[in-house]
Enzyme design. Sequence first.
Site, PDB file in Angstrom:
ATOM      1  N   SER A   1       0.849  -1.190   0.000  1.00 48.95           N
ATOM      2  CA  SER A   1       0.000   0.000   0.000  1.00 48.95           C
ATOM      3  C   SER A   1       0.883   1.238   0.000  1.00 48.95           C
ATOM      4  O   SER A   1       2.002   1.198   0.522  1.00 48.95           O
ATOM      5  CB  SER A   1      -0.896   0.018   1.246  1.00 48.95           C
ATOM      6  OG  SER A   1      -1.544   1.276   1.398  1.00 48.95           O
TER       7      SER A   1
ATOM      8  N   TYR B   1      -2.370  -0.824   9.895  1.00 49.31           N
ATOM      9  CA  TYR B   1      -2.348  -1.201   8.472  1.00 49.31           C
ATOM     10  C   TYR B   1      -1.060  -0.725   7.809  1.00 49.31           C
ATOM     11  O   TYR B   1      -0.379  -1.498   7.117  1.00 49.31           O
ATOM     12  CB  TYR B   1      -3.561  -0.589   7.776  1.00 49.31           C
ATOM     13  CG  TYR B   1      -3.672  -0.925   6.308  1.00 49.31           C
ATOM     14  CD1 TYR B   1      -4.125  -2.174   5.890  1.00 49.31           C
ATOM     15  CD2 TYR B   1      -3.347   0.018   5.322  1.00 49.31           C
ATOM     16  CE1 TYR B   1      -4.241  -2.482   4.550  1.00 49.31           C
ATOM     17  CE2 TYR B   1      -3.462  -0.283   3.978  1.00 49.31           C
ATOM     18  CZ  TYR B   1      -3.912  -1.534   3.592  1.00 49.31           C
ATOM     19  OH  TYR B   1      -4.023  -1.838   2.252  1.00 49.31           O
TER      20      TYR B   1
END
Length: 257
Positions: A139, A152
């Site tokens: 990401s 995350y």
Amino acid sequence: MKDVIAVVTGAAGGIGVAVAEALAARGASVALLDKDADRLDVVAKELRGAGHRATAFPVDVTSSEDVDTAIEAVEERLGPVDRLVNAAGVLRTGAVDGFADEDWQATFAVNTTGVFHVSRAVVRRMRQRRRGALVTVASNAASTARMDMAAYAASKAAASMFTKCLGLENAAYGIRCNVVAPGSTDTPMLTALWDDEAAARAASVDGVPEAFRIGIPLAKVARPQDIADAVLFLLSDEAAHITMHHLTIDGGAALGA
């Protein structure tokens, strides 16, 4: 990708499905891995219905034993694995001071430890054959701080660096390991962050100044297929001299970070 044996984790939805479809459409025999056995079976049937080769292997990537068993089954049924895509991921949001232990542990169990389990099981076999390529879907949050996304972001940063180290360790065996880092992509993971799909798109494209988040310079949310295209390039022979690379695909949202 004709006659290549490819493993895709997280293949029951989102980017994983798009990658599996793209690989299958180019002639690969795709092993679909995901914890959601029912949805995985649907994806496999849809791909086979389109004339492609796809086989479902339900597995929990957080279990080392289950992963080893699944990869053994893949090689017994389909043949030697040539390509791996680590696309399984979860997103649990919240400020650090109120973040639950179980949410932190679940995030790392899938996003980081799962990548370790599957990569280790596959690369052990690739080393014997002295060939192979893998891509980890991380990401842009792995390199750009985000409000309420510490777990995350940290898990994806860990998975990214793990993949690069794996590439260094296995370069001498002809195994390439790269990272694709998407930004906002039109998947259930994105829309779950907002009350409705329109709000998700608006916040992603326009940005959220109070959260120190700029928008997307290209003024659009990525399609899962956009990410799949990049993954396939890094898996292909056209990327034969690329390893330990981190390719961000976010429409400029991280300003090139």
